[in-house]
Design a protein around this motif. Structure first.
Motif, PDB file in Angstrom:
ATOM      1  N   LEU A  78       0.874  -1.294  -0.155  1.00  0.00           N
ATOM      2  CA  LEU A  78       0.116   0.067   0.114  1.00  0.00           C
ATOM      3  C   LEU A  78       0.849   1.266  -0.113  1.00  0.00           C
ATOM      4  O   LEU A  78       0.409   2.197  -0.701  1.00  0.00           O
ATOM      5  N   PRO A  79       1.905   1.462   0.746  1.00  0.00           N
ATOM      6  CA  PRO A  79       2.730   2.581   0.583  1.00  0.00           C
ATOM      7  C   PRO A  79       3.303   2.958  -0.617  1.00  0.00           C
ATOM      8  O   PRO A  79       3.529   4.068  -1.148  1.00  0.00           O
ATOM      9  N   ALA A  80       3.835   1.646  -1.264  1.00  0.00           N
ATOM     10  CA  ALA A  80       4.474   1.916  -2.802  1.00  0.00           C
ATOM     11  C   ALA A  80       3.304   2.202  -3.676  1.00  0.00           C
ATOM     12  O   ALA A  80       3.654   2.810  -4.722  1.00  0.00           O
ATOM     13  N   TYR A  81       2.132   1.697  -3.356  1.00  0.00           N
ATOM     14  CA  TYR A  81       0.963   2.080  -4.112  1.00  0.00           C
ATOM     15  C   TYR A  81       0.788   3.531  -4.356  1.00  0.00           C
ATOM     16  O   TYR A  81       0.518   4.174  -5.346  1.00  0.00           O
ATOM     17  N   GLY A  86       0.343   8.399  -6.796  1.00  0.00           N
ATOM     18  CA  GLY A  86       0.498   9.922  -6.586  1.00  0.00           C
ATOM     19  C   GLY A  86      -0.498   9.962  -5.499  1.00  0.00           C
ATOM     20  O   GLY A  86      -0.376  11.368  -4.834  1.00  0.00           O
ATOM     21  N   TRP A  87      -1.333   8.971  -5.088  1.00  0.00           N
ATOM     22  CA  TRP A  87      -2.486   9.193  -4.091  1.00  0.00           C
ATOM     23  C   TRP A  87      -2.010   8.801  -2.640  1.00  0.00           C
ATOM     24  O   TRP A  87      -1.735   7.518  -2.626  1.00  0.00           O
ATOM     25  N   THR A  88      -1.714   9.581  -1.792  1.00  0.00           N
ATOM     26  CA  THR A  88      -1.120   9.154  -0.400  1.00  0.00           C
ATOM     27  C   THR A  88      -2.235   7.978   0.298  1.00  0.00           C
ATOM     28  O   THR A  88      -3.128   8.497   0.251  1.00  0.00           O
ATOM     29  N   THR A  89      -1.518   7.075   0.723  1.00  0.00           N
ATOM     30  CA  THR A  89      -2.402   6.041   1.113  1.00  0.00           C
ATOM     31  C   THR A  89      -2.285   5.814   2.639  1.00  0.00           C
ATOM     32  O   THR A  89      -2.451   4.826   3.198  1.00  0.00           O
ATOM     33  N   THR A  90      -2.082   6.978   3.133  1.00  0.00           N
ATOM     34  CA  THR A  90      -2.172   7.096   4.822  1.00  0.00           C
ATOM     35  C   THR A  90      -3.370   8.023   5.138  1.00  0.00           C
ATOM     36  O   THR A  90      -3.777   8.850   4.315  1.00  0.00           O
TER      37      THR A  90
END
Length: 233
Positions: A78-81, A86-90
């Motif tokens: 998920l972080p590398a996604y 370009g959409w922050t996954t946090t």
């Protein structure tokens, strides 16, 4: 489970680019990028492999042919996604599907993002879990219908005025964290076929399972410096 060759995304690509599909020796790549972002030289090579092709020797026929290459999708945790798309996954808007239409919330004391009971909206309308008031959010019946996945035009419209690279020091686009979580326009949009792909980014389930296991193990064993469990959590 099926081989990517039998998947709709593969067949859709063949219909969009029949000249590429006709040559069975052309290469379809996937990118596993754990911890680094694609840069311009990499994209330039992909463009060359798509437009110009490369003279390649075929040992089976003892003849050379002009080979082309395409990047079908990325495969990441998920972080590398987030780095690839370009959409922050946090945070509470970390879901790249729900985006700003999310029900995630911060825990009262730990302040960590929590996605508890955000999944039932994706179930069929008459699924019994939607009416279950005990196993999920207390006394809550889920009537919400999950938002549709954004089309390529909708995504491109959102990132049209965003830089393709994250500047240093970090200059976040206007509306970040309030309206969206875009940090950059993915450089993959420079590929002429990228906007036509049905699937651009995949989640690496095995890698995510390892991340989940590591977090649970570190918490249970109370490993100093590697656990996120504290009094507030």
């Amino acid at each position: 489970m099926c081989h990517p060759f039998n998947a709709e995304a593969w067949k859709h690509f063949d219909r969009m680019y029949p000249d590429f599909a006709e040559e069975l020796r052309n290469v379809r790549m996937r990118l596993c990028a754990h911890g680094f972002a694609a840069h311009e030289p990499f994209i330039e090579e992909l463009l060359q492999l798509w437009h110009v092709s490369v003279r390649t020797y075929d040992h089976a026929t003892d003849r050379a042919f002009m080979m082309r290459t395409t990047l079908m999708w990325t495969v990441n945790d998920l972080p590398a996604y987030g780095m690839a798309s370009g959409w922050t996954t946090t945070g509470v808007m970390g879901c790249p599907i729900c985006m700003n239409d999310t029900r995630a919330f911060h825990l009262q004391h730990g302040r960590k993002a929590c996605y508890f009971d955000c999944h039932r909206q994706f179930l069929p309308a008459h699924h019994p879990y939607r009416r279950n008031k005990r196993a999920f959010m207390k006394n809550h019946v889920e009537n919400k219908v999950a938002r549709l996945r954004l089309t390529r035009d909708q995504i491109l419209d959102q990132v049209a005025n965003i830089s393709p690279a994250v500047e240093m020091p970090l200059l976040l686009p206007a509306g970040y964290c309030s309206d969206h979580k875009w940090t950059k326009k993915s450089i993959f949009w420079d590929l002429p076929y990228w906007s036509t792909l049905l699937i651009r980014h995949n989640l690496d389930v095995m890698h995510i399972e390892k991340n989940v296991f590591d977090n649970i193990f570190n918490m249970m064993m109370d490993i100093k410096g590697k656990t996120k469990h504290n009094m507030n959590a």
